[in-house]
Scaffold this motif. Sequence first.
Motif, PDB file in Angstrom:
ATOM      1  N   THR A 108       0.849  -1.192   0.000  1.00  0.00           N
ATOM      2  CA  THR A 108       0.000   0.000   0.000  1.00  0.00           C
ATOM      3  C   THR A 108       0.883   1.239   0.000  1.00  0.00           C
ATOM      4  OG1 THR A 108      -0.075   0.229   2.411  1.00  0.00           O
ATOM      5  CG2 THR A 108      -1.743  -1.213   1.397  1.00  0.00           C
ATOM      6  N   ALA A 109       0.298   2.353  -0.409  1.00  0.00           N
ATOM      7  CA  ALA A 109       1.034   3.619  -0.394  1.00  0.00           C
ATOM      8  C   ALA A 109       1.440   3.972   1.034  1.00  0.00           C
ATOM      9  CB  ALA A 109       0.183   4.724  -1.007  1.00  0.00           C
ATOM     10  N   GLU A 110       0.606   3.642   1.993  1.00  0.00           N
ATOM     11  CA  GLU A 110       0.922   3.908   3.397  1.00  0.00           C
ATOM     12  C   GLU A 110       2.156   3.113   3.841  1.00  0.00           C
ATOM     13  OE1 GLU A 110      -1.220   2.945   7.527  1.00  0.00           O
ATOM     14  OE2 GLU A 110      -2.359   4.345   6.259  1.00  0.00           O
ATOM     15  N   GLU A 111       2.265   1.858   3.391  1.00  0.00           N
ATOM     16  CA  GLU A 111       3.439   1.050   3.724  1.00  0.00           C
ATOM     17  C   GLU A 111       4.703   1.616   3.086  1.00  0.00           C
ATOM     18  OE1 GLU A 111       2.548  -2.975   2.591  1.00  0.00           O
ATOM     19  OE2 GLU A 111       1.150  -3.271   4.246  1.00  0.00           O
ATOM     20  N   VAL A 112       4.580   2.151   1.872  1.00  0.00           N
ATOM     21  CA  VAL A 112       5.728   2.776   1.215  1.00  0.00           C
ATOM     22  C   VAL A 112       6.174   3.992   2.024  1.00  0.00           C
ATOM     23  CG1 VAL A 112       6.513   4.031  -0.832  1.00  0.00           C
ATOM     24  CG2 VAL A 112       5.117   1.977  -1.105  1.00  0.00           C
ATOM     25  N   TYR A 113       5.217   4.830   2.396  1.00  0.00           N
ATOM     26  CA  TYR A 113       5.541   6.026   3.176  1.00  0.00           C
ATOM     27  C   TYR A 113       6.222   5.640   4.491  1.00  0.00           C
ATOM     28  CZ  TYR A 113       4.973  10.248   5.947  1.00  0.00           C
ATOM     29  OH  TYR A 113       5.203  11.330   6.756  1.00  0.00           O
ATOM     30  N   LYS A 114       5.691   4.650   5.172  1.00  0.00           N
ATOM     31  CA  LYS A 114       6.285   4.203   6.435  1.00  0.00           C
ATOM     32  C   LYS A 114       7.714   3.710   6.199  1.00  0.00           C
ATOM     33  CE  LYS A 114       5.755   1.153  10.429  1.00  0.00           C
ATOM     34  NZ  LYS A 114       7.163   1.209  10.678  1.00  0.00           N
ATOM     35  N   ALA A 115       7.925   2.987   5.111  1.00  0.00           N
ATOM     36  CA  ALA A 115       9.277   2.505   4.794  1.00  0.00           C
ATOM     37  C   ALA A 115      10.229   3.680   4.569  1.00  0.00           C
ATOM     38  CB  ALA A 115       9.248   1.593   3.574  1.00  0.00           C
ATOM     39  N   PHE A 116       9.766   4.721   3.893  1.00  0.00           N
ATOM     40  CA  PHE A 116      10.591   5.916   3.700  1.00  0.00           C
ATOM     41  C   PHE A 116      10.891   6.579   5.045  1.00  0.00           C
ATOM     42  CE2 PHE A 116       9.023   6.881  -0.907  1.00  0.00           C
ATOM     43  CZ  PHE A 116       9.848   5.892  -1.406  1.00  0.00           C
ATOM     44  N   GLU A 117       9.879   6.678   5.880  1.00  0.00           N
ATOM     45  CA  GLU A 117      10.066   7.286   7.205  1.00  0.00           C
ATOM     46  C   GLU A 117      11.039   6.471   8.055  1.00  0.00           C
ATOM     47  OE1 GLU A 117       8.536  10.319   8.873  1.00  0.00           O
ATOM     48  OE2 GLU A 117       8.894  10.573   6.730  1.00  0.00           O
ATOM     49  N   ASP A 118      11.032   5.167   7.871  1.00  0.00           N
ATOM     50  CA  ASP A 118      11.940   4.287   8.610  1.00  0.00           C
ATOM     51  C   ASP A 118      13.359   4.308   8.040  1.00  0.00           C
ATOM     52  OD1 ASP A 118       9.848   3.519  10.248  1.00  0.00           O
ATOM     53  OD2 ASP A 118       9.535   1.589   9.263  1.00  0.00           O
ATOM     54  N   PHE A 119      13.516   4.816   6.829  1.00  0.00           N
ATOM     55  CA  PHE A 119      14.800   4.750   6.139  1.00  0.00           C
ATOM     56  C   PHE A 119      15.603   6.052   6.199  1.00  0.00           C
ATOM     57  CE2 PHE A 119      17.640   4.692   2.478  1.00  0.00           C
ATOM     58  CZ  PHE A 119      18.196   3.427   2.581  1.00  0.00           C
ATOM     59  N   PHE A 120      14.954   7.181   5.951  1.00  0.00           N
ATOM     60  CA  PHE A 120      15.656   8.457   5.794  1.00  0.00           C
ATOM     61  C   PHE A 120      15.742   9.241   7.091  1.00  0.00           C
ATOM     62  CE2 PHE A 120      14.000   7.562   1.538  1.00  0.00           C
ATOM     63  CZ  PHE A 120      15.169   7.656   0.808  1.00  0.00           C
ATOM     64  N   VAL A 121      16.875   9.918   7.267  1.00  0.00           N
ATOM     65  CA  VAL A 121      17.056  10.811   8.400  1.00  0.00           C
ATOM     66  C   VAL A 121      16.266  12.089   8.128  1.00  0.00           C
ATOM     67  CG1 VAL A 121      18.709  12.205   9.707  1.00  0.00           C
ATOM     68  CG2 VAL A 121      19.351   9.913   8.936  1.00  0.00           C
ATOM     69  N   ASN A 122      15.356  12.400   9.030  1.00  0.00           N
ATOM     70  CA  ASN A 122      14.571  13.632   8.951  1.00  0.00           C
ATOM     71  C   ASN A 122      14.665  14.373  10.274  1.00  0.00           C
ATOM     72  OD1 ASN A 122      13.446  13.373   6.294  1.00  0.00           O
ATOM     73  ND2 ASN A 122      12.195  11.716   7.092  1.00  0.00           N
ATOM     74  N   GLY A 123      15.881  14.526  10.768  1.00  0.00           N
ATOM     75  CA  GLY A 123      16.069  15.149  12.064  1.00  0.00           C
ATOM     76  C   GLY A 123      15.655  14.205  13.177  1.00  0.00           C
ATOM     77  N   MET A 124      15.379  14.776  14.316  1.00  0.00           N
ATOM     78  CA  MET A 124      14.913  14.010  15.465  1.00  0.00           C
ATOM     79  C   MET A 124      13.408  13.788  15.335  1.00  0.00           C
ATOM     80  SD  MET A 124      17.624  13.487  17.282  1.00  0.00           S
ATOM     81  CE  MET A 124      17.178  13.157  18.980  1.00  0.00           C
ATOM     82  N   PRO A 125      12.881  12.717  15.919  1.00  0.00           N
ATOM     83  CA  PRO A 125      11.433  12.476  15.829  1.00  0.00           C
ATOM     84  C   PRO A 125      10.593  13.663  16.301  1.00  0.00           C
ATOM     85  CG  PRO A 125      12.536  10.541  16.687  1.00  0.00           C
ATOM     86  CD  PRO A 125      13.580  11.628  16.613  1.00  0.00           C
ATOM     87  N   CYS A 126      11.087  14.387  17.303  1.00  0.00           N
ATOM     88  CA  CYS A 126      10.334  15.529  17.822  1.00  0.00           C
ATOM     89  C   CYS A 126      10.292  16.691  16.831  1.00  0.00           C
ATOM     90  CB  CYS A 126      10.909  15.981  19.159  1.00  0.00           C
ATOM     91  SG  CYS A 126      12.677  16.365  19.111  1.00  0.00           S
ATOM     92  N   ASP A 127      11.115  16.655  15.771  1.00  0.00           N
ATOM     93  CA  ASP A 127      11.090  17.719  14.768  1.00  0.00           C
ATOM     94  C   ASP A 127       9.832  17.667  13.902  1.00  0.00           C
ATOM     95  OD1 ASP A 127      13.553  18.756  15.567  1.00  0.00           O
ATOM     96  OD2 ASP A 127      14.673  17.451  14.204  1.00  0.00           O
ATOM     97  N   ARG A 128       9.233  16.499  13.787  1.00  0.00           N
ATOM     98  CA  ARG A 128       7.993  16.314  13.005  1.00  0.00           C
ATOM     99  C   ARG A 128       8.083  17.012  11.635  1.00  0.00           C
ATOM    100  NH1 ARG A 128       4.005  14.410  16.826  1.00  0.00           N
ATOM    101  NH2 ARG A 128       4.815  14.755  18.913  1.00  0.00           N
ATOM    102  N   VAL A 129       9.063  16.590  10.876  1.00  0.00           N
ATOM    103  CA  VAL A 129       9.369  17.233   9.607  1.00  0.00           C
ATOM    104  C   VAL A 129       8.310  16.966   8.537  1.00  0.00           C
ATOM    105  CG1 VAL A 129      11.023  17.263   7.697  1.00  0.00           C
ATOM    106  CG2 VAL A 129      11.819  17.298  10.065  1.00  0.00           C
ATOM    107  N   ASN A 130       7.817  15.740   8.442  1.00  0.00           N
ATOM    108  CA  ASN A 130       6.866  15.379   7.398  1.00  0.00           C
ATOM    109  C   ASN A 130       5.441  15.345   7.929  1.00  0.00           C
ATOM    110  OD1 ASN A 130       8.846  15.092   5.418  1.00  0.00           O
ATOM    111  ND2 ASN A 130       9.231  12.974   5.972  1.00  0.00           N
ATOM    112  N   ALA A 131       4.518  15.840   7.105  1.00  0.00           N
ATOM    113  CA  ALA A 131       3.101  15.820   7.466  1.00  0.00           C
ATOM    114  C   ALA A 131       2.308  15.261   6.284  1.00  0.00           C
ATOM    115  CB  ALA A 131       2.600  17.226   7.799  1.00  0.00           C
ATOM    116  N   VAL A 132       1.551  14.199   6.522  1.00  0.00           N
ATOM    117  CA  VAL A 132       0.719  13.600   5.478  1.00  0.00           C
ATOM    118  C   VAL A 132      -0.421  14.568   5.166  1.00  0.00           C
ATOM    119  CG1 VAL A 132      -0.817  11.670   4.911  1.00  0.00           C
ATOM    120  CG2 VAL A 132       1.328  11.252   6.132  1.00  0.00           C
ATOM    121  N   THR A 133      -0.627  14.825   3.865  1.00  0.00           N
ATOM    122  CA  THR A 133      -1.681  15.755   3.437  1.00  0.00           C
ATOM    123  C   THR A 133      -2.828  15.060   2.717  1.00  0.00           C
ATOM    124  OG1 THR A 133      -0.439  16.205   1.398  1.00  0.00           O
ATOM    125  CG2 THR A 133      -0.100  17.717   3.273  1.00  0.00           C
ATOM    126  N   GLU A 134      -2.593  13.833   2.266  1.00  0.00           N
ATOM    127  CA  GLU A 134      -3.636  13.061   1.577  1.00  0.00           C
ATOM    128  C   GLU A 134      -3.295  11.588   1.712  1.00  0.00           C
ATOM    129  OE1 GLU A 134      -5.267  12.240  -2.964  1.00  0.00           O
ATOM    130  OE2 GLU A 134      -4.055  14.015  -2.593  1.00  0.00           O
TER     131      GLU A 134
END
Length: 192
Positions: A108-134
């Motif tokens: 699913t697209a959600e599983e792909v997104y989760k895999a990206f979130e699990d793979f790439f450094v986006n700062g610290m978790p508390c930074d909340r860099v990415n926000a799902v819009t759809e």
Amino acid sequence: MSAFLGPIHFWLYNKIGNQELLTKEIADCATVNGWITSTEAYTKTLPPLETVIDEGNIHGWLQAQITDAETRYASLVTEILSGDEKRLEDLCAIAERSGKEHALTAETAEEVYKAFEDFFVNGMPCDRVNAVTESSAEKLSWEMTQDIHAQYWNGDSSPYYAIRRSVMEGMLAGTNYTLASSDDAHYSIISE
């Protein structure tokens, strides 16, 4: 963050490890091509987290590891591109191959997104860099709420995002999903 090591700390450290692997692949290729003389200033092997982390300052220690990894990576790519901006295409090809080494089997697209979130450094978790819009069965879109990478790239993080897109495309190569991006801050995972 907790004063004790927990799953989130290992999760973040693994993401830093992914960044280190890509840095090494790019540095090795750059050395072979004569773009840099040595990988030593750019690469680092990460030991097991529990053997090196400062348990009295877990958050600060992990932030320092992110800063170190991001700084070396940006420095490497900037050095390579300072010799010839056209090398970005070569770096993107390396990145896509690297992504294929981490091919996804998401359904699913959600599983792909989760895999990206699990793979790439986006700062610290508390930074909340990415926000799902759809989010639907066929498509998931997100936006970056801040560019946490620009600080390492002297304000021009476009090479970072070009290389990162190539990694994502490589990860998606064996799936029924494609990546769409209108700019460096807005992305969609779309079912074919």
